[in-house]
Design a protein around this motif. Structure first.
Motif, short mmCIF file in Angstrom:
data_model
loop_
_atom_site.label_atom_id
_atom_site.label_comp_id
_atom_site.label_asym_id
_atom_site.label_seq_id
_atom_site.Cartn_x
_atom_site.Cartn_y
_atom_site.Cartn_z
N LEU A 165 0.83 -1.21 0.00
CA LEU A 165 0.00 0.00 0.00
C LEU A 165 0.87 1.26 0.00
N ARG A 166 1.99 1.23 0.71
CA ARG A 166 2.91 2.37 0.68
C ARG A 166 3.50 2.56 -0.71
N GLN A 167 3.85 1.46 -1.38
CA GLN A 167 4.36 1.56 -2.75
C GLN A 167 3.32 2.20 -3.66
N LEU A 168 2.08 1.80 -3.51
CA LEU A 168 0.99 2.41 -4.27
C LEU A 168 0.90 3.90 -3.96
N GLY A 169 1.04 4.24 -2.69
CA GLY A 169 1.01 5.64 -2.28
C GLY A 169 2.12 6.45 -2.95
N TRP A 170 3.32 5.90 -2.97
CA TRP A 170 4.44 6.60 -3.62
C TRP A 170 4.19 6.74 -5.12
N LEU A 220 1.68 9.42 -5.60
CA LEU A 220 2.30 10.71 -5.33
C LEU A 220 3.08 11.18 -6.55
N GLY A 221 3.85 10.28 -7.15
CA GLY A 221 4.60 10.65 -8.35
C GLY A 221 3.68 11.10 -9.47
N LEU A 222 2.59 10.35 -9.69
CA LEU A 222 1.62 10.72 -10.71
C LEU A 222 0.99 12.07 -10.40
N ALA A 223 0.61 12.28 -9.14
CA ALA A 223 -0.01 13.55 -8.74
C ALA A 223 0.94 14.72 -8.95
N LEU A 224 2.18 14.58 -8.52
CA LEU A 224 3.14 15.67 -8.66
C LEU A 224 3.46 15.97 -10.11
N LEU A 225 3.57 14.93 -10.93
CA LEU A 225 3.79 15.14 -12.36
C LEU A 225 2.61 15.87 -12.98
N GLY A 226 1.40 15.41 -12.67
CA GLY A 226 0.21 16.06 -13.21
C GLY A 226 0.06 17.49 -12.73
N ILE A 227 0.30 17.73 -11.45
CA ILE A 227 0.19 19.08 -10.88
C ILE A 227 1.23 20.00 -11.51
N SER A 228 2.45 19.49 -11.73
CA SER A 228 3.48 20.34 -12.31
C SER A 228 3.16 20.69 -13.77
N LEU A 229 2.55 19.77 -14.50
CA LEU A 229 2.19 20.03 -15.90
C LEU A 229 0.92 20.86 -16.02
N MET A 230 -0.04 20.62 -15.11
CA MET A 230 -1.34 21.29 -15.17
C MET A 230 -1.78 21.67 -13.76
#
Length: 133
Positions: free
Chosen positions: A94-99, A102-112
């Motif tokens: 579950l922590r791996q899924l969380g990380w 998080l990577g997907l969220a930060l990438l998406g937030i940085s692009l949009m």
């Protein structure tokens, strides 16, 4: 002597991730899909009118609409799978899924920055800080 070890006390057992995470992600997937149906309705009609097969390759806006619409389904699948992962009591998984989220969220937030990627941060918090949500 009894060779069977005593069960772990509740304090020694790993904490499960909060149960609201799956419903949250399913809600985000539903909102994402509903918004896509509304925002991209003209483009989706174009895709259908063009005969569907290969229609999204004819223009960048049609491709963008297609990718936007397709993102909701894997998010919903993940939301439906999450309770099984939580029941398996595998906090490391579950922590791996969380990380990963998080990577997907930060990438998406940085692009949009003005996007729904921010909605991934609460479940990320719940997955990385189990038992606290």
């Amino acid at each position: 002597m009894n060779a069977i070890p005593a069960p772990l006390s509740s304090a020694a057992q790993p904490l499960a991730s909060p149960r609201w995470i799956g419903p949250w992600l399913l809600g985000v997937a539903a909102l994402h899909t509903a918004f896509g149906l509304w925002a991209f309705a003209p483009m989706l009609r174009q895709i259908v009118a063009a005969g569907w097969i290969g229609a999204a390759t004819s223009s960048a806006p049609l491709a963008a609409a297609s990718w936007f619409m397709l993102f909701g389904a894997p998010l919903a699948l993940l939301a439906w799978l999450l309770p099984a992962l939580q029941s398996a009591a595998r906090p490391a998984l579950l922590r791996q899924l969380g990380w990963g989220l998080l990577g997907l969220a930060l990438l998406g937030i940085s692009l949009m920055p003005a996007s729904g990627f921010w909605l991934l941060l609460p479940p990320v918090w719940g997955l990385l800080r189990p038992g606290r949500g």
